[in-house]
Design a protein around this motif. Structure first.
Motif, PDB file in Angstrom:
ATOM      1  N   LEU A 148      -4.349 -33.264   4.162  1.00 14.92           N
ATOM      2  CA  LEU A 148      -2.933 -33.014   3.914  1.00 14.92           C
ATOM      3  C   LEU A 148      -2.624 -32.987   2.423  1.00 14.92           C
ATOM      4  O   LEU A 148      -1.837 -32.153   1.953  1.00 14.92           O
ATOM      5  CB  LEU A 148      -2.079 -34.088   4.604  1.00 14.92           C
ATOM      6  CG  LEU A 148      -2.040 -34.037   6.138  1.00 14.92           C
ATOM      7  CD1 LEU A 148      -1.281 -35.237   6.698  1.00 14.92           C
ATOM      8  CD2 LEU A 148      -1.397 -32.734   6.618  1.00 14.92           C
ATOM      9  N   VAL A 149      -3.246 -33.896   1.689  1.00 12.87           N
ATOM     10  CA  VAL A 149      -3.054 -33.922   0.241  1.00 12.87           C
ATOM     11  C   VAL A 149      -3.531 -32.622  -0.384  1.00 12.87           C
ATOM     12  O   VAL A 149      -2.880 -32.049  -1.273  1.00 12.87           O
ATOM     13  CB  VAL A 149      -3.764 -35.135  -0.378  1.00 12.87           C
ATOM     14  CG1 VAL A 149      -3.783 -35.036  -1.909  1.00 12.87           C
ATOM     15  CG2 VAL A 149      -3.090 -36.431   0.050  1.00 12.87           C
ATOM     16  N   ASP A 150      -4.686 -32.140   0.078  1.00 13.68           N
ATOM     17  CA  ASP A 150      -5.215 -30.881  -0.461  1.00 13.68           C
ATOM     18  C   ASP A 150      -4.280 -29.717  -0.137  1.00 13.68           C
ATOM     19  O   ASP A 150      -4.046 -28.827  -0.985  1.00 13.68           O
ATOM     20  CB  ASP A 150      -6.607 -30.603   0.117  1.00 13.68           C
ATOM     21  CG  ASP A 150      -7.652 -31.577  -0.406  1.00 13.68           C
ATOM     22  OD1 ASP A 150      -7.400 -32.194  -1.458  1.00 13.68           O
ATOM     23  OD2 ASP A 150      -8.716 -31.720   0.251  1.00 13.68           O
ATOM     24  N   ILE A 151      -3.757 -29.700   1.093  1.00  8.24           N
ATOM     25  CA  ILE A 151      -2.848 -28.603   1.481  1.00  8.24           C
ATOM     26  C   ILE A 151      -1.574 -28.643   0.645  1.00  8.24           C
ATOM     27  O   ILE A 151      -1.105 -27.611   0.123  1.00  8.24           O
ATOM     28  CB  ILE A 151      -2.526 -28.697   2.979  1.00  8.24           C
ATOM     29  CG1 ILE A 151      -3.782 -28.396   3.812  1.00  8.24           C
ATOM     30  CG2 ILE A 151      -1.396 -27.724   3.347  1.00  8.24           C
ATOM     31  CD1 ILE A 151      -3.602 -28.657   5.281  1.00  8.24           C
ATOM     32  N   ILE A 152      -0.981 -29.823   0.520  1.00  8.01           N
ATOM     33  CA  ILE A 152       0.247 -29.972  -0.257  1.00  8.01           C
ATOM     34  C   ILE A 152      -0.002 -29.584  -1.714  1.00  8.01           C
ATOM     35  O   ILE A 152       0.822 -28.910  -2.364  1.00  8.01           O
ATOM     36  CB  ILE A 152       0.794 -31.394  -0.150  1.00  8.01           C
ATOM     37  CG1 ILE A 152       1.248 -31.663   1.297  1.00  8.01           C
ATOM     38  CG2 ILE A 152       1.961 -31.623  -1.115  1.00  8.01           C
ATOM     39  CD1 ILE A 152       1.635 -33.099   1.555  1.00  8.01           C
ATOM     40  N   GLY A 159      -2.211 -27.502  -2.800  1.00  7.52           N
ATOM     41  CA  GLY A 159      -2.349 -26.044  -2.891  1.00  7.52           C
ATOM     42  C   GLY A 159      -1.009 -25.331  -2.856  1.00  7.52           C
ATOM     43  O   GLY A 159      -0.796 -24.372  -3.587  1.00  7.52           O
ATOM     44  N   VAL A 160      -0.115 -25.830  -1.966  1.00  5.32           N
ATOM     45  CA  VAL A 160       1.208 -25.234  -1.863  1.00  5.32           C
ATOM     46  C   VAL A 160       1.971 -25.403  -3.174  1.00  5.32           C
ATOM     47  O   VAL A 160       2.622 -24.451  -3.665  1.00  5.32           O
ATOM     48  CB  VAL A 160       1.987 -25.863  -0.681  1.00  5.32           C
ATOM     49  CG1 VAL A 160       3.444 -25.417  -0.712  1.00  5.32           C
ATOM     50  CG2 VAL A 160       1.343 -25.503   0.631  1.00  5.32           C
ATOM     51  N   GLU A 161       1.886 -26.587  -3.739  1.00  9.82           N
ATOM     52  CA  GLU A 161       2.594 -26.814  -5.007  1.00  9.82           C
ATOM     53  C   GLU A 161       2.017 -25.955  -6.114  1.00  9.82           C
ATOM     54  O   GLU A 161       2.762 -25.471  -6.996  1.00  9.82           O
ATOM     55  CB  GLU A 161       2.474 -28.296  -5.390  1.00  9.82           C
ATOM     56  CG  GLU A 161       3.213 -29.245  -4.464  1.00  9.82           C
ATOM     57  CD  GLU A 161       4.709 -29.023  -4.484  1.00  9.82           C
ATOM     58  OE1 GLU A 161       5.252 -28.605  -5.550  1.00  9.82           O
ATOM     59  OE2 GLU A 161       5.349 -29.226  -3.439  1.00  9.82           O
ATOM     60  N   ALA A 162       0.719 -25.740  -6.088  1.00 11.38           N
ATOM     61  CA  ALA A 162       0.104 -24.886  -7.105  1.00 11.38           C
ATOM     62  C   ALA A 162       0.574 -23.438  -6.974  1.00 11.38           C
ATOM     63  O   ALA A 162       0.794 -22.750  -7.978  1.00 11.38           O
ATOM     64  CB  ALA A 162      -1.413 -24.966  -7.003  1.00 11.38           C
ATOM     65  N   LEU A 163       0.701 -22.964  -5.719  1.00 13.59           N
ATOM     66  CA  LEU A 163       1.189 -21.595  -5.495  1.00 13.59           C
ATOM     67  C   LEU A 163       2.636 -21.460  -5.972  1.00 13.59           C
ATOM     68  O   LEU A 163       3.028 -20.438  -6.552  1.00 13.59           O
ATOM     69  CB  LEU A 163       1.085 -21.233  -4.022  1.00 13.59           C
ATOM     70  CG  LEU A 163      -0.332 -21.021  -3.480  1.00 13.59           C
ATOM     71  CD1 LEU A 163      -0.309 -20.836  -1.979  1.00 13.59           C
ATOM     72  CD2 LEU A 163      -0.993 -19.838  -4.170  1.00 13.59           C
ATOM     73  N   LYS A 164       3.463 -22.482  -5.705  1.00 14.45           N
ATOM     74  CA  LYS A 164       4.852 -22.433  -6.151  1.00 14.45           C
ATOM     75  C   LYS A 164       4.946 -22.406  -7.670  1.00 14.45           C
ATOM     76  O   LYS A 164       5.755 -21.709  -8.262  1.00 14.45           O
ATOM     77  CB  LYS A 164       5.623 -23.636  -5.613  1.00 14.45           C
ATOM     78  CG  LYS A 164       5.907 -23.587  -4.120  1.00 14.45           C
ATOM     79  CD  LYS A 164       6.681 -24.798  -3.696  1.00 14.45           C
ATOM     80  CE  LYS A 164       6.982 -24.763  -2.190  1.00 14.45           C
ATOM     81  NZ  LYS A 164       7.758 -25.963  -1.761  1.00 14.45           N
ATOM     82  N   ALA A 165       4.121 -23.191  -8.313  1.00 19.24           N
ATOM     83  CA  ALA A 165       4.131 -23.251  -9.767  1.00 19.24           C
ATOM     84  C   ALA A 165       3.660 -21.943 -10.371  1.00 19.24           C
ATOM     85  O   ALA A 165       4.087 -21.538 -11.467  1.00 19.24           O
ATOM     86  CB  ALA A 165       3.267 -24.404 -10.253  1.00 19.24           C
ATOM     87  N   GLY A 166       2.767 -21.262  -9.674  1.00 25.62           N
ATOM     88  CA  GLY A 166       2.260 -19.989 -10.173  1.00 25.62           C
ATOM     89  C   GLY A 166       3.253 -18.891  -9.995  1.00 25.62           C
ATOM     90  O   GLY A 166       3.317 -17.928 -10.778  1.00 25.62           O
TER      91      GLY A 166
END
Length: 293
Positions: free
Chosen positions: A280-284, A286-293
Motif C-alpha cells: 500500500l505504501v508503494d502504491i500511494i 507511486g500515485v503521489e509521484a504521478l500527481k507531482a509529475g
C-alpha cells in the motif's frame, strides 16, 4: 513473499508432526489398556504365590535347595536390566540406565564384579557403546510380553547362578505407580529369600499349610516357578510403564505442536499484514509521484 512461504512450510511441517505424535499417543493408549489389565490381574497371583512360598519356607534349612543357599562371600553379581526396545517415551529409559549405572558403581565400590543381562534394546545400546560387561542381551523382545519370555529371561540368571558364574542375581525394572510415575526398582532374585509372613494383614496372614508331600519336596518345584513369576511381573510392570510414559510424552508433544502452530500462525499474519502495508505504501507513493509529475 519468501518469508511468508517459509512460515507456511514450517506450519505445514509442524502439522504433519502433530499428526504423527497424535497417532503414536493413540497407539500407546491402546497398548497400555491391554498390558495394564494384565499387570493388575497378575499382581494378586504374584502376591499370593509369594505368601504361600514364604509360609512353606519357614523353618526349612536354606542349604536344602541351591536356590535358597546364601553364599558365604559375594564376589560376582548378575543384573537383569529390563528396558524398552523403542524410544519416544520421555525419560523412561534414561531413568533405568541411571539406576543401572548407580548399581554397577556401588557394587564395584564393594569389590564385586557385575555381569549385565540386557532385556530390551535401549539399555543394551547404551552399555554396549560404553564397554560395560554384558554377559547376554535380548533386544527386540519387549513388544510382546508373555510368560514364555519371562521363563527365558529367568533362565539367564538361573543358569549363571547354578553354574557359579555369579553369587547373586538382581533384576532392575520400572515399577508402574501411575501414569506420571514409573519408578526404577532393584530386587534380588537369587538366592531366593521368600518374605516371612508378619502381622495380621489379610485373612490368611500367618496361616500354616498342611502339605503332601513335604514342604521340601514341594519347594523343589515351586522355587523355579516363583523365579519365573517374579520376572514376569517385572516385565509386565516395565511394559506398562513404557506405554504410559510414551502416551504422556506424545500427548505433551502434540500439545507443543499445537502451541507452535498458533505462534507460527500469528507470526504469519503479522508478516502478511506487514507485506500488505508495504504494498500500500508503494502504491500511494507511486500515485503521489504521478500527481507531482
Amino acid at each position: 513473499m519468501a518469508a511468508l512461504r517459509d512460515i507456511q512450510n514450517k506450519i505445514s511441517a509442524v502439522k504433519k508432526t502433530r499428526q504423527i505424535t497424535r497417532a503414536m499417543n493413540m497407539v500407546a493408549a491402546a497398548k497400555l489398556r491391554g498390558v495394564q489389565d494384565k499387570t493388575e490381574k497378575f499382581r494378586p497371583y504374584a502376591e499370593k504365590f509369594a505368601e504361600v512360598l514364604g509360609s512353606l519356607a519357614q523353618g526349612i534349612n536354606p542349604d536344602s535347595h541351591p536356590l535358597l543357599a546364601v553364599p558365604e562371600a559375594v564376589t560376582k553379581v548378575g543384573l537383569i536390566l529390563i528396558s524398552s526396545d523403542r524410544g519416544m517415551c520421555g525419560s523412561f529409559n534414561a531413568n533405568l540406565i541411571q539406576a543401572g549405572t548407580k548399581f554397577v558403581k556401588e557394587k564395584k565400590e564393594a569389590d564385586q564384579e557385575v555381569n549385565l543381562y540386557m532385556v530390551g534394546k535401549k539399555a543394551r545400546d547404551y552399555y554396549k557403546n560404553r564397554e560395560y560387561p554384558i554377559a547376554e542381551d535380548m533386544p527386540g523382545v519387549m513388544n510382546s510380553v508373555d510368560f514364555d519370555l519371562a521363563v527365558t529371561v529367568a533362565r539367564l540368571g538361573l543358569d549363571a547362578f547354578l553354574a557359579g558364574e555369579v553369587d547373586e542375581v538382581y533384576v532392575l525394572y520400572s515399577k508402574f505407580k501411575s501414569m506420571a510415575a514409573q519408578v526404577p526398582t532393584v530386587e534380588r532374585l537369587l538366592p531366593i529369600q521368600p518374605e516371612a509372613l508378619e502381622g495380621d494383614e489379610g485373612a490368611d496372614a500367618g496361616q500354616e499349610y498342611l502339605t503332601e508331600p513335604s514342604a521340601e519336596e514341594i519347594l523343589v518345584d515351586l522355587l523355579p516357578r516363583f523365579l519365573n513369576v517374579r520376572v514376569y511381573s517385572a516385565l509386565l510392570e516395565t511394559s506398562t510403564g513404557e506405554n504410559a510414559a510414551r502416551m504422556t510424552a506424545m500427548d505433551n508433544a502434540t500439545n507443543n505442536c499445537s502451541d507452535m502452530i498458533d505462534n507460527l500462525t500469528m507470526l504469519y499474519n503479522k508478516a502478511r499484514q506487514a507485506a500488505i502495508t508495504m504494498e500500500l505504501v508503494d502504491i500511494i507513493g507511486g500515485v503521489e509521484a504521478l500527481k507531482a509529475g
